[in-house]
Enzyme design. Structure first.
Site, PDB file in Angstrom:
ATOM      1  N   ARG A 230       0.675  -1.044  -0.053  1.00  0.00           N
ATOM      2  CA  ARG A 230       0.130  -0.431  -0.022  1.00  0.00           C
ATOM      3  C   ARG A 230       0.941   1.147   0.277  1.00  0.00           C
ATOM      4  NH1 ARG A 230      -3.511  -2.790  -1.322  1.00  0.00           N
ATOM      5  NH2 ARG A 230      -5.639  -3.155  -0.088  1.00  0.00           N
TER       6      ARG A 230
ATOM      7  N   GLU B 120      -4.103   7.269  -4.585  1.00  0.00           N
ATOM      8  CA  GLU B 120      -4.540   6.707  -5.972  1.00  0.00           C
ATOM      9  C   GLU B 120      -6.620   6.992  -5.710  1.00  0.00           C
ATOM     10  OE1 GLU B 120      -2.389   2.551  -4.602  1.00  0.00           O
ATOM     11  OE2 GLU B 120      -4.722   2.837  -5.358  1.00  0.00           O
TER      12      GLU B 120
ATOM     13  N   HIS C  98      -2.055  -0.200  -9.523  1.00  0.00           N
ATOM     14  CA  HIS C  98      -2.787  -1.072  -8.398  1.00  0.00           C
ATOM     15  C   HIS C  98      -2.543  -2.622  -9.278  1.00  0.00           C
ATOM     16  CE1 HIS C  98      -3.881  -1.114  -4.337  1.00  0.00           C
ATOM     17  NE2 HIS C  98      -4.281  -2.678  -5.373  1.00  0.00           N
TER      18      HIS C  98
HETATM   19  C1  8YV Z   1      -7.083  -5.812  -5.834  1.00  0.00           C
HETATM   20  C2  8YV Z   1      -6.088  -5.244  -2.986  1.00  0.00           C
HETATM   21  O1  8YV Z   1      -5.832  -3.887  -6.302  1.00  0.00           O
HETATM   22  O2  8YV Z   1      -5.587  -7.227  -1.901  1.00  0.00           O
HETATM   23  C3  8YV Z   1      -5.546  -5.938  -2.306  1.00  0.00           C
HETATM   24  O3  8YV Z   1      -5.718  -5.895  -1.457  1.00  0.00           O
HETATM   25  O4  8YV Z   1      -5.313  -4.024  -2.779  1.00  0.00           O
HETATM   26  C4  8YV Z   1      -5.878  -6.231  -4.544  1.00  0.00           C
HETATM   27  O5  8YV Z   1      -6.003  -7.409  -5.057  1.00  0.00           O
HETATM   28  C5  8YV Z   1      -7.738  -4.783  -4.986  1.00  0.00           C
HETATM   29  O6  8YV Z   1      -8.184  -5.482  -3.947  1.00  0.00           O
HETATM   30  C6  8YV Z   1      -9.157  -4.507  -6.116  1.00  0.00           C
HETATM   31  O7  8YV Z   1      -9.603  -3.343  -5.716  1.00  0.00           O
END
Ligand code: 8YV
Length: 315
Positions: A234, A263, A281
């Site tokens: 993150r 983001e 992302h």
């Molecule tokens: C995805 C993510 O891009 O697993 C996570 O926490 O950030 C990613 O797998 C996201 O959840 C899609 O919105």
């Protein structure tokens, strides 16, 4: 085989899901796409479930507006955008897509690393702008072979990165809140020492209050001018101002980033740098993985509304 009955429950969708997932979800639930808080208020008492993404989460005002919310199914593993304490207080269940994206996210970390080390961006430009045809040669790149890779956060994704790095003949050590039982790799309890040792620092830590800006100016200074930073976790784990300064001043060699502090509107300073490889992302964004994540959401929601145990509960 008995068909799974329609639950007829009302579900609020906060982040897009793949079409096939949405189609199956629509066979079981009445789906409401979020537009505005005013629109949400009109249907709020009906909503029993939310489907959302890891990066989007659930805004506090949305959770507060839904008096009969029972479950939040997250299309991801990151829980940093969900108030878990509030969910527990209200007995709202939360599910995550445990382990489904592990390999794809680790692949993305290696992709960013290899792209940086092997000059993927500049070599492609060199080829397309005719320099190769004009008889020139691009500068030599850097090898992963025998280099040191430090991993910050040694959960499933961190361990999957370690396996890949070892396959590239890299030496691997990790920083984590505690040593990982059964791992033969070196555990380094100081992130600063790990950064000083490493040629490459890969961040796979969850975003929490404790990890906010854990990669700060001191860690970047320890990584040093030949060091490379990779982040598939993150944006909040890195002090982005310190990172931009280090990249601009070349006090680190480069960064491969799939995630950012703000983001999707990232700091425009990133576009002025030639020592970065950036992705919007996308670490888990493959058809195969996203469909499997979608199925996990469906399975968890159907389990909940038919009184069965959740498959992958977070709380
Ligand atoms: C995805 C993510 O891009 O697993 C996570 O926490 O950030 C990613 O797998 C996201 O959840 C899609 O919105």
């Amino acid at each position: 085989m008995t068909a799974t009955p329609k639950t007829q429950q009302h579900l609020l969708l906060l982040e897009p899901l793949p079409e096939p997932t949405l189609a199956t979800l629509g066979e079981h639930f009445v789906i409401h796409h979020f537009s505005t808080m005013d629109e949400l208020k009109k249907i709020a008492p009906e909503i029993r479930a939310i489907a959302t993404g890891g990066s989007y989460g659930v805004a506090p005002e949305v959770m507060a507006a839904l008096p009969h919310l029972e479950i939040i199914a997250v299309n991801g593993v990151g829980l940093d955008r969900i108030n878990l304490a509030e969910a527990r207080r209200r007995h709202i269940r939360v599910t995550v897509t445990t382990d489904i994206s592990t390999n794809d996210v680790a692949d993305m970390a290696m992709l960013l690393l290899l792209a940086l080390k092997r000059n993927l961006r500049s070599n492609e430009q060199f080829l397309l702008n005719g320099s190769w045809a004009a008889g020139k040669l691009p500068p030599l790149a850097h090898s992963l072979n025998g280099r040191k890779l430090g991993i910050a956060g040694f959960g499933r994704i961190g361990q999957a990165v370690a396996r890949r790095a070892q396959a590239s003949n890299m030496e691997v050590a990790y920083f984590n809140p505690h040593p990982r039982e059964g791992s033969p790799l070196t555990f380094e309890p100081s992130l600063e020492k790990l950064a000083a040792w490493a040629d490459v620092l890969v961040i796979t830590l969850p975003a929490t209050a404790a990890t906010k800006h854990i990669v700060n100016a001191d860690i970047l200074a320890a990584l040093g001018k030949d060091g490379v930073l990779i982040n598939t976790a993150r944006g909040s784990v890195i002090d982005e101002e310190a990172l931009l300064a280090a990249l601009k001043d070349r006090t680190i060699a480069g960064a491969g980033l799939d995630v950012f502090q703000n983001e999707p509107t990232i700091n425009p300073a990133f576009s002025t740098l030639d020592n970065v490889v950036l992705q919007p992302h996308q670490a888990s964004a493959t058809i195969e993985t996203r469909l499997a994540m979608g199925q996990n959401i469906i399975d968890n929601l159907l389990a909940h509304f038919s009184g069965k145990p959740l498959l992958t509960p977070a709380c």
